[in-house]
Write a protein that holds these residues in place. Structure first.
Motif, mmCIF file in Angstrom:
data_model
loop_
_atom_site.group_PDB
_atom_site.id
_atom_site.type_symbol
_atom_site.label_atom_id
_atom_site.label_comp_id
_atom_site.label_asym_id
_atom_site.label_seq_id
_atom_site.Cartn_x
_atom_site.Cartn_y
_atom_site.Cartn_z
ATOM 1 N N ILE A 77 0.827 -1.209 0.000
ATOM 2 C CA ILE A 77 0.000 0.000 0.000
ATOM 3 C C ILE A 77 0.858 1.255 0.000
ATOM 4 O O ILE A 77 0.575 2.241 -0.699
ATOM 5 N N VAL A 78 1.965 1.222 0.765
ATOM 6 C CA VAL A 78 2.858 2.376 0.791
ATOM 7 C C VAL A 78 3.482 2.609 -0.569
ATOM 8 O O VAL A 78 3.589 3.751 -1.065
ATOM 9 N N LEU A 79 3.904 1.523 -1.206
ATOM 10 C CA LEU A 79 4.508 1.666 -2.537
ATOM 11 C C LEU A 79 3.504 2.199 -3.545
ATOM 12 O O LEU A 79 3.820 3.071 -4.371
ATOM 13 N N LEU A 80 2.276 1.653 -3.473
ATOM 14 C CA LEU A 80 1.261 2.155 -4.408
ATOM 15 C C LEU A 80 0.934 3.615 -4.137
ATOM 16 O O LEU A 80 0.747 4.415 -5.072
ATOM 17 N N GLY A 81 0.870 3.986 -2.882
ATOM 18 C CA GLY A 81 0.608 5.398 -2.568
ATOM 19 C C GLY A 81 1.712 6.314 -3.049
ATOM 20 O O GLY A 81 1.453 7.406 -3.585
ATOM 21 N N THR A 82 2.942 5.860 -2.852
ATOM 22 C CA THR A 82 4.072 6.677 -3.346
ATOM 23 C C THR A 82 4.031 6.797 -4.859
ATOM 24 O O THR A 82 4.266 7.881 -5.428
ATOM 25 N N LEU A 83 3.731 5.667 -5.518
ATOM 26 C CA LEU A 83 3.670 5.707 -6.984
ATOM 27 C C LEU A 83 2.539 6.611 -7.449
ATOM 28 O O LEU A 83 2.699 7.367 -8.424
ATOM 29 N N ILE A 84 1.403 6.578 -6.734
ATOM 30 C CA ILE A 84 0.272 7.425 -7.128
ATOM 31 C C ILE A 84 0.624 8.894 -6.941
ATOM 32 O O ILE A 84 0.310 9.739 -7.792
ATOM 33 N N VAL A 85 1.296 9.167 -5.809
ATOM 34 C CA VAL A 85 1.678 10.565 -5.591
ATOM 35 C C VAL A 85 2.666 11.027 -6.647
ATOM 36 O O VAL A 85 2.565 12.147 -7.181
ATOM 37 N N VAL A 86 3.647 10.172 -6.947
ATOM 38 C CA VAL A 86 4.652 10.561 -7.941
ATOM 39 C C VAL A 86 4.021 10.719 -9.317
ATOM 40 O O VAL A 86 4.301 11.687 -10.046
ATOM 41 N N LYS A 87 3.170 9.800 -9.679
ATOM 42 C CA LYS A 87 2.537 9.877 -10.994
ATOM 43 C C LYS A 87 1.452 10.952 -11.060
ATOM 44 O O LYS A 87 1.197 11.514 -12.114
ATOM 45 N N GLY A 88 0.821 11.217 -9.935
ATOM 46 C CA GLY A 88 -0.276 12.177 -9.945
ATOM 47 C C GLY A 88 0.150 13.615 -9.752
ATOM 48 O O GLY A 88 -0.651 14.530 -9.968
ATOM 49 N N LEU A 89 1.384 13.805 -9.348
ATOM 50 C CA LEU A 89 1.879 15.163 -9.142
ATOM 51 C C LEU A 89 2.601 15.626 -10.409
ATOM 52 O O LEU A 89 3.641 15.060 -10.781
ATOM 53 N N VAL A 90 2.056 16.636 -11.070
ATOM 54 C CA VAL A 90 2.615 17.143 -12.330
ATOM 55 C C VAL A 90 2.974 18.607 -12.142
ATOM 56 O O VAL A 90 2.125 19.400 -11.714
ATOM 57 N N ILE A 91 4.211 18.921 -12.461
ATOM 58 C CA ILE A 91 4.689 20.311 -12.396
ATOM 59 C C ILE A 91 4.817 20.839 -13.826
ATOM 60 O O ILE A 91 5.575 20.276 -14.630
ATOM 61 N N VAL A 92 4.070 21.870 -14.114
ATOM 62 C CA VAL A 92 4.091 22.492 -15.446
ATOM 63 C C VAL A 92 4.868 23.798 -15.352
ATOM 64 O O VAL A 92 4.580 24.632 -14.482
ATOM 65 N N ARG A 93 5.822 23.959 -16.240
ATOM 66 C CA ARG A 93 6.661 25.160 -16.208
ATOM 67 C C ARG A 93 5.928 26.363 -16.817
ATOM 68 O O ARG A 93 4.922 26.211 -17.504
ATOM 69 N N GLN A 94 6.504 27.523 -16.535
ATOM 70 C CA GLN A 94 5.931 28.761 -17.041
ATOM 71 C C GLN A 94 5.915 28.745 -18.563
ATOM 72 O O GLN A 94 6.842 28.265 -19.216
ATOM 73 N N SER A 95 4.835 29.300 -19.147
ATOM 74 C CA SER A 95 4.604 29.401 -20.592
ATOM 75 C C SER A 95 4.359 28.050 -21.248
ATOM 76 O O SER A 95 4.406 27.940 -22.465
ATOM 77 N N LEU A 135 -3.875 21.736 -18.104
ATOM 78 C CA LEU A 135 -3.075 22.065 -16.934
ATOM 79 C C LEU A 135 -2.233 23.304 -17.221
ATOM 80 O O LEU A 135 -1.486 23.340 -18.199
ATOM 81 N N GLU A 136 -2.402 24.297 -16.366
ATOM 82 C CA GLU A 136 -1.619 25.513 -16.501
ATOM 83 C C GLU A 136 -0.308 25.370 -15.722
ATOM 84 O O GLU A 136 -0.051 24.344 -15.089
ATOM 85 N N SER A 137 0.509 26.441 -15.775
ATOM 86 C CA SER A 137 1.807 26.388 -15.102
ATOM 87 C C SER A 137 1.623 26.311 -13.586
ATOM 88 O O SER A 137 0.702 26.902 -13.019
ATOM 89 N N GLY A 138 2.511 25.543 -12.937
ATOM 90 C CA GLY A 138 2.448 25.350 -11.494
ATOM 91 C C GLY A 138 2.343 23.876 -11.159
ATOM 92 O O GLY A 138 2.642 22.984 -11.957
ATOM 93 N N ILE A 139 1.892 23.566 -9.916
ATOM 94 C CA ILE A 139 1.740 22.191 -9.440
ATOM 95 C C ILE A 139 0.309 21.750 -9.700
ATOM 96 O O ILE A 139 -0.657 22.405 -9.289
ATOM 97 N N ASN A 140 0.160 20.604 -10.359
ATOM 98 C CA ASN A 140 -1.157 20.050 -10.689
ATOM 99 C C ASN A 140 -1.194 18.576 -10.270
ATOM 100 O O ASN A 140 -0.168 17.875 -10.291
ATOM 101 N N ILE A 141 -2.388 18.128 -9.919
ATOM 102 C CA ILE A 141 -2.576 16.731 -9.491
ATOM 103 C C ILE A 141 -3.549 16.066 -10.459
ATOM 104 O O ILE A 141 -4.632 16.594 -10.754
ATOM 105 N N PHE A 145 -2.850 6.719 -14.392
ATOM 106 C CA PHE A 145 -3.389 5.624 -15.190
ATOM 107 C C PHE A 145 -4.809 5.912 -15.693
ATOM 108 O O PHE A 145 -5.324 5.163 -16.506
ATOM 109 N N ILE A 146 -5.426 6.965 -15.182
ATOM 110 C CA ILE A 146 -6.755 7.360 -15.670
ATOM 111 C C ILE A 146 -6.654 8.653 -16.471
ATOM 112 O O ILE A 146 -7.214 8.747 -17.574
ATOM 113 N N ASP A 147 -5.942 9.621 -15.914
ATOM 114 C CA ASP A 147 -5.678 10.876 -16.627
ATOM 115 C C ASP A 147 -4.342 10.744 -17.351
ATOM 116 O O ASP A 147 -3.316 10.436 -16.728
ATOM 117 N N GLN A 148 -4.370 11.010 -18.656
ATOM 118 C CA GLN A 148 -3.164 10.913 -19.480
ATOM 119 C C GLN A 148 -3.009 12.192 -20.301
ATOM 120 O O GLN A 148 -4.005 12.736 -20.813
#
Length: 350
Positions: free
Chosen positions: A15-33, A48-54, A58-61
């Motif tokens: 469960i910890v590994l899956l949670g870490t993987l979900i956080v890593v995969k679900g956290l998207v950082i978009v750069r300026q412009s 997704l605009e610039s900044g931190i997005n979640i 595996f569902i959102d691509q």
């Protein structure tokens, strides 16, 4: 001695590994412009605009966009197509290779252009056209051929700004459907056939020679006008000087006559004597010019009277008081002398 691993510990680790993987995969950082187009289960979800997005792994691509770029390899351009999930919203320049275009006067030229565009609607750029950058390039090439094909070669060189504006105006409507804003279109280089280029150089040399000839002729014309104006002004000044000099001389002679008449009296006979003296003086002054211009000198019949009058005025110059008394004797002597000169002139003429 191996310690037994409990199933609960294994499940916790999973469960910890899956949670870490979900956080890593679900956290998207978009750069300026930059932006990203996200699909959920194959359908458009959001941008997704610039900044931190979640996102939901595996569902959102992210949906990739195809981009066409050219890389110059020596004298040739190499087209490179790539799939990019991060869409750059900055202004992009597309330097596409030169295109052969035929003008209205049947001259084939090769035009190299540059296109500046910007993606303002990422959703349209992804879903409305299969390859946005390639579509923009093809539209620019066809519009360039259409606009330049309506012009003559000389007009093309003179109206580059007009060509750029027409191409941009013709491309704005279809490009806006793809979520693209055209900033400007620039015609960079126009390559002509060698024979046409040689003919244009000869024409340019002839035109410059013609301009030099016209400029030289205008300079000579201006110099001739200035010279003529100078001569005219000089003649006017000389004539004014001669006029003033003649007026002064006439005034001096008039004053001299008045002085003489005041000295000897202003009777009619004295006036005739003074006039005769002036005529004789003028005649004597003109004798050298008459002798210079011709071979014969004509002595007038009344020359003795003129000489007598002049003799009288010479006496007046020495003693004005005695001149009046001697005037009568001088007149009779002048008559006798005139009679003798008339006879001598007749015999000489014979």
């Amino acid at each position: 001695m191996d310690l037994p691993v409990s199933p609960g510990l294994i499940i916790s680790l999973i469960i910890v590994l899956l949670g870490t993987l979900i956080v890593v995969k679900g956290l998207v950082i978009v750069r300026q412009s930059e932006v990203m187009v996200i699909e959920r289960l194959g359908s458009f979800s959001r941008v997704l605009e610039s900044g931190i997005n979640i996102i939901v792994p595996f569902i959102d691509q992210p949906r990739a966009i195809k981009m066409l770029r050219y890389r110059k390899m020596g004298d040739e351009y190499q087209a490179i197509t790539s799939d990019e999930i991060r869409i750059d919203r900055r202004e992009t320049v597309m330097d596409f290779p030169g295109q052969p275009v035929v003008t209205t006067d049947n001259v084939t030229v090769r035009i190299n252009g540059a296109l500046y565009y910007q993606i303002i609607d990422p959703r349209r750029a992804v879903y409305e056209v299969e390859n946005m950058s390639q579509a923009v390039e093809v539209l620019a090439k066809t519009t360039l051929r259409s606009v330049v094909g309506k012009m003559e070669l000389d007009k093309l060189f003179e109206s580059r700004a007009e060509v750029n504006n027409e191409i941009q105006a013709a491309m704005e409507e279809p490009a806006s459907k793809w979520g693209v804003k055209l900033s400007r279109v620039e015609v960079q280089d126009i390559a002509m056939p060698e024979e046409v280029e040689t003919a244009m150089r000869l024409q340019m040399a002839a035109e410059r020679k013609r301009r030099a000839t016209v400029t030289e002729a205008e300079g000579e014309k201006s110099a001739a006008i200035a010279k003529a104006q100078g001569q005219r002004e000089s003649s006017i000044l000389n004539a004014q000087g001669d006029k003033e000099s003649a007026i002064l001389r006439a005034q001096g002679e008039q004053e001299s006559i008045k002085l003489v008449l005041n000295a000897i009296g202003d009777s009619e006979e004295n006036k005739r004597t003074v006039v005769g003296y002036l005529l004789g003086q003028s005649y004597i002054k003109s004798l050298p010019n008459m002798a210079k211009d011709g071979e014969r000198v004509f002595v007038p019949y009344e020359s003795s009277a003129l000489l007598g009058s002049m003799g009288m005025f010479r006496e007046m110059a020495g003693s004005p008081e005695n001149a009046v008394g001697k005037h009568l004797g001088a007149s009779s002597s002048a008559s006798d002398l005139r009679s003798g000169m008339v006879g001598g002139a007749g015999s000489s003429a014979g």
